[in-house]
Structures are given as structure tokens and as C-alpha cells.
Write an enzyme that holds these catalytic residues in place. Structure first.
Site, PDB file in Angstrom:
ATOM      1  N   GLY A   1       0.811  -1.212   0.000  1.00  0.00           N
ATOM      2  CA  GLY A   1       0.000   0.000   0.000  1.00  0.00           C
ATOM      3  C   GLY A   1       0.842   1.259   0.000  1.00  0.00           C
TER       4      GLY A   1
ATOM      5  CG  ASP B   1      -1.195  -4.058  15.990  1.00  0.00           C
ATOM      6  OD1 ASP B   1      -2.287  -3.535  15.727  1.00  0.00           O
ATOM      7  OD2 ASP B   1      -1.047  -4.909  16.880  1.00  0.00           O
TER       8      ASP B   1
ATOM      9  CG  ASP C   1      -9.109  -2.697   7.460  1.00  0.00           C
ATOM     10  OD1 ASP C   1      -8.620  -2.875   8.592  1.00  0.00           O
ATOM     11  OD2 ASP C   1      -9.978  -3.442   6.977  1.00  0.00           O
TER      12      ASP C   1
ATOM     13  N   PRO D   1       4.994  -5.316   8.141  1.00  0.00           N
ATOM     14  CG  PRO D   1       3.422  -6.663   7.038  1.00  0.00           C
ATOM     15  CD  PRO D   1       4.392  -6.663   8.191  1.00  0.00           C
TER      16      PRO D   1
HETATM   17  N1  SAM Z   1      -9.056  -4.970  11.694  1.00  0.00           N
HETATM   18  C1  SAM Z   1      -7.701  -5.228  11.839  1.00  0.00           C
HETATM   19  C2  SAM Z   1      -7.043  -4.704  13.062  1.00  0.00           C
HETATM   20  O1  SAM Z   1      -7.022  -3.502  13.282  1.00  0.00           O
HETATM   21  O2  SAM Z   1      -6.529  -5.524  13.825  1.00  0.00           O
HETATM   22  C3  SAM Z   1      -6.891  -5.003  10.619  1.00  0.00           C
HETATM   23  C4  SAM Z   1      -7.331  -5.983   9.629  1.00  0.00           C
HETATM   24  S1  SAM Z   1      -6.566  -6.284   8.144  1.00  0.00           S
HETATM   25  C5  SAM Z   1      -6.356  -8.001   8.378  1.00  0.00           C
HETATM   26  C6  SAM Z   1      -4.921  -5.624   8.164  1.00  0.00           C
HETATM   27  C7  SAM Z   1      -4.153  -5.984   6.900  1.00  0.00           C
HETATM   28  O3  SAM Z   1      -3.195  -4.986   6.574  1.00  0.00           O
HETATM   29  C8  SAM Z   1      -3.381  -7.305   6.989  1.00  0.00           C
HETATM   30  O4  SAM Z   1      -3.991  -8.262   6.178  1.00  0.00           O
HETATM   31  C9  SAM Z   1      -1.979  -6.946   6.498  1.00  0.00           C
HETATM   32  O5  SAM Z   1      -1.391  -7.947   5.677  1.00  0.00           O
HETATM   33  C10 SAM Z   1      -2.245  -5.648   5.750  1.00  0.00           C
HETATM   34  N2  SAM Z   1      -1.068  -4.800   5.575  1.00  0.00           N
HETATM   35  C11 SAM Z   1      -0.087  -4.552   6.477  1.00  0.00           C
HETATM   36  N3  SAM Z   1       0.831  -3.752   5.935  1.00  0.00           N
HETATM   37  C12 SAM Z   1       0.426  -3.473   4.656  1.00  0.00           C
HETATM   38  C13 SAM Z   1       0.977  -2.690   3.598  1.00  0.00           C
HETATM   39  N4  SAM Z   1       2.145  -2.040   3.744  1.00  0.00           N
HETATM   40  N5  SAM Z   1       0.281  -2.617   2.447  1.00  0.00           N
HETATM   41  C14 SAM Z   1      -0.905  -3.272   2.279  1.00  0.00           C
HETATM   42  N6  SAM Z   1      -1.438  -4.043   3.251  1.00  0.00           N
HETATM   43  C15 SAM Z   1      -0.787  -4.129   4.424  1.00  0.00           C
END
Ligand code: SAM
Length: 279
Positions: A140, A160, A157, A164
Site C-alpha cells: 500500500g 499494527d 485498514d 509490513p
Molecule cells: N481490523 C484489523 C485490526 O485492526 O486488527 C486489521 C485488519 S486487516 C487483516 C490488516 C491488513 O493490513 C493485513 O492483512 C496486512 O497484511 C495488511 N497490511 C499490512 N501492511 C500493509 C501494507 N504495507 N500494504 C498493504 N497491506 C498491508
């Protein structure tokens, strides 16, 4: 034998859920991924040991991260979701009839695949081949750096600020978000617990305020997350979520279990300790 899954919410505090069954446990290129079925929360997605979402209370997070910004923007046609691999945010976004296109950029394809398989209630909009939805597996941060004047609403969304997701909580990322939004665009990000992530919440608020003329923080009660109260922050170029006229909201048509027009106003009423944090 009883099996429990524990999340360390801080170095000194954990929350545990009694597990009925482990449905998936693996390691992606980016993180440890698990889906466990628990007695109290039902099926849960866990990334790097951190509870992400559960069948029991997912509607609160997904409705609040999607509908507060989408009801603030008067004409949200083009929406971007960063992260959100479980599909819950996209499921809520496509309920808005004005939305013509929703792009989702999730870094980890494994999260999407296990969510489609084990959490179909949450990932429904990714399973159904909805023509409004396009999914890109990618970072992202890079996607945002390349976009200019494209989106009405951006929903970050993310997980933490470790692994990533770390770069999604930085001033440089918000600069790119600002650039990627249209002149009247707005964005929202989940900004963690006002009890256990106070330094982070303060820093993010300062960074977003430095870029966006309107910055607003709101809260929702989410049993799965540390402290049970979760924060979200909006950065907006033009529309103030607190000042929108909620009279004409069509929330009753959207089959919602948490968000409504009264909550749209009240979620911005912050306890004094949060107001002081954000000063
Ligand atoms: N509702 C959740 C919470 O706050 O605990 C967040 C849910 S969602 C599963 C978060 C997603 O962000 C994960 O699937 C993760 O792989 C994705 N993510 C983390 N870093 C990212 C990045 N740099 N670009 C795109 N997606 C990313």
C-alpha cells in the site's frame, strides 16, 4: 485438553481465548497467519500473534471504519482500501450505491485466501466477484506514492505498526495519502487503542493535522481489541464529519448492526483524557 490462544496486548498484559479448533496455521512471506475457532469470539484471524478480526464483533470495526467516512463525503465514487485483507471493509463500502469503484491493495495474498476460505461472512465481497471491486496484492505504501488526485475516500485498514504495516503510520505516508486524494477527498485510518497506544495516537494526530485542514478522531467499542475501545482518525480536505447533516442519511437501508446516524455524531465525543492527548 484445553487449548488457549493468547495475544500479548502489551509486554505485561495478555488476552486469551479458549480454542475449539485450529483451522489454519502457516507462515506467509510477510507474517505468521492463523485462523482459530474460539468459544467466545467464534472464528478469528490472527496475524503475528495479534487478533485481527472475529466473527463475534467484526461488524463494529468494519462498519465504523467504512461508514463514518463514506457518509461524510457527499459523493464517494472512487474508494481505496489499503490492507483490509479479510474483506470486511470492502463488504461495507460496496453497500453505498454511489460507489462506482473500490480498489483494495493488500500486501499479503495469504490473508485474502484464508479469509475467503475460513471467514466467508467477512470476505463476502471478495468471493462474489463484485464488478465494483478490484483487488491488487501489493504494498500500500508504494501504491500510494504513485497515485495522484484519484480517490474520493481512502480507508487505511491496516494491522499494527510493526512488520509490513509500520510504514503506514508515518508522516511521509500521509503526505502521499493527501496527494492521492481528490481536492475534496478524505481518509480514515484505524489508530489503535487510546489506552495502550497513547504515544502513537498523539504522533499520528500531529502528523495528520500538519497536512489536513480537518482532523477528527472517533471511538468505537470493540471487545476483541486491547482495552475494548478503539480509535480511528480522519484527515479531510473539505468535509468535516462532525458537521455533516445526518438527517438524510440512508443508514437504515444498509443492514447495519452498529453504525447509525446518532452514532455518527456521538462517536466523536471524546473522553477528557483522549481530548488532552490530542491537544
Ligand atoms: N481490523 C484489523 C485490526 O485492526 O486488527 C486489521 C485488519 S486487516 C487483516 C490488516 C491488513 O493490513 C493485513 O492483512 C496486512 O497484511 C495488511 N497490511 C499490512 N501492511 C500493509 C501494507 N504495507 N500494504 C498493504 N497491506 C498491508
Amino acid at each position: 485438553m484445553e487449548l488457549w490462544f493468547s495475544e500479548f496486548q502489551t509486554k505485561n498484559l495478555s488476552m486469551s481465548a479458549r480454542v475449539k479448533e485450529t483451522l489454519y496455521m502457516g507462515k506467509s512471506e510477510f507474517q505468521d497467519v492463523a485462523v482459530v475457532d474460539t468459544h467466545e469470539f467464534g472464528r478469528m484471524l490472527v496475524l503475528d500473534g495479534v487478533f485481527q478480526t472475529s466473527i463475534f464483533d467484526e461488524y463494529i470495526y468494519h462498519e465504523m471504519i467504512a461508514h463514518v467516512p463514506l457518509f461524510t463525503h457527499p459523493d464517494p465514487r472512487k474508494v481505496l482500501v489499503i490492507g483490509g485483507g479479510d474483506g470486511g471493509s470492502v463488504r461495507e463500502v460496496v453497500k453505498h450505491s454511489q460507489v462506482e469503484q473500490v480498489e483494495m491493495v493488500e500486501i499479503d495474498g495469504v490473508v485474502v485466501e484464508v479469509s475467503k476460505k475460513y471467514l466467508p461472512e467477512i470476505s463476502a465481497a471478495l468471493i462474489s466477484d463484485n464488478p465494483k471491486v478490484s483487488l491488487k496484492i501489493g504494498d500500500g505504501i508504494g501504491h500510494m506514492a504513485a497515485a495522484e488526485n484519484v480517490y474520493d475516500v481512502i480507508i487505511v485498514d491496516c494491522s499494527d505498526p510493526i512488520g509490513p504495516g509500520e510504514g503506514l503510520f508515518t508522516y511521509n505516508f500521509y503526505k502521499d495519502v493527501y496527494k492521492a486524494l481528490k481536492p475534496d477527498g478524505l481518509f480514515v485510518q484505524q489508530t489503535e487503542s487510546p489506552f495502550y497506544h497513547q504515544e502513537l495516537l498523539c504522533r499520528l494526530n500531529k502528523d495528520i493535522k500538519a497536512l489536513f485542514p480537518i482532523t477528527r478522531t472517533y471511538l468505537a467499542h470493540i471487545p476483541l481489541y486491547p482495552g475494548g475501545t478503539h480509535s480511528f482518525t480522519i484527515g479531510s480536505k473539505k468535509y468535516d464529519p462532525v458537521k455533516v447533516d445526518t438527517a438524510g442519511f440512508t443508514d437504515s437501508d444498509l443492514n447495519l448492526r452498529y453504525y447509525n446516524k446518532e452514532l455518527h455524531k456521538s462517536c466523536f465525543a471524546l473522553p477528557n483524557f483522549v481530548q488532552n492527548l490530542l491537544k
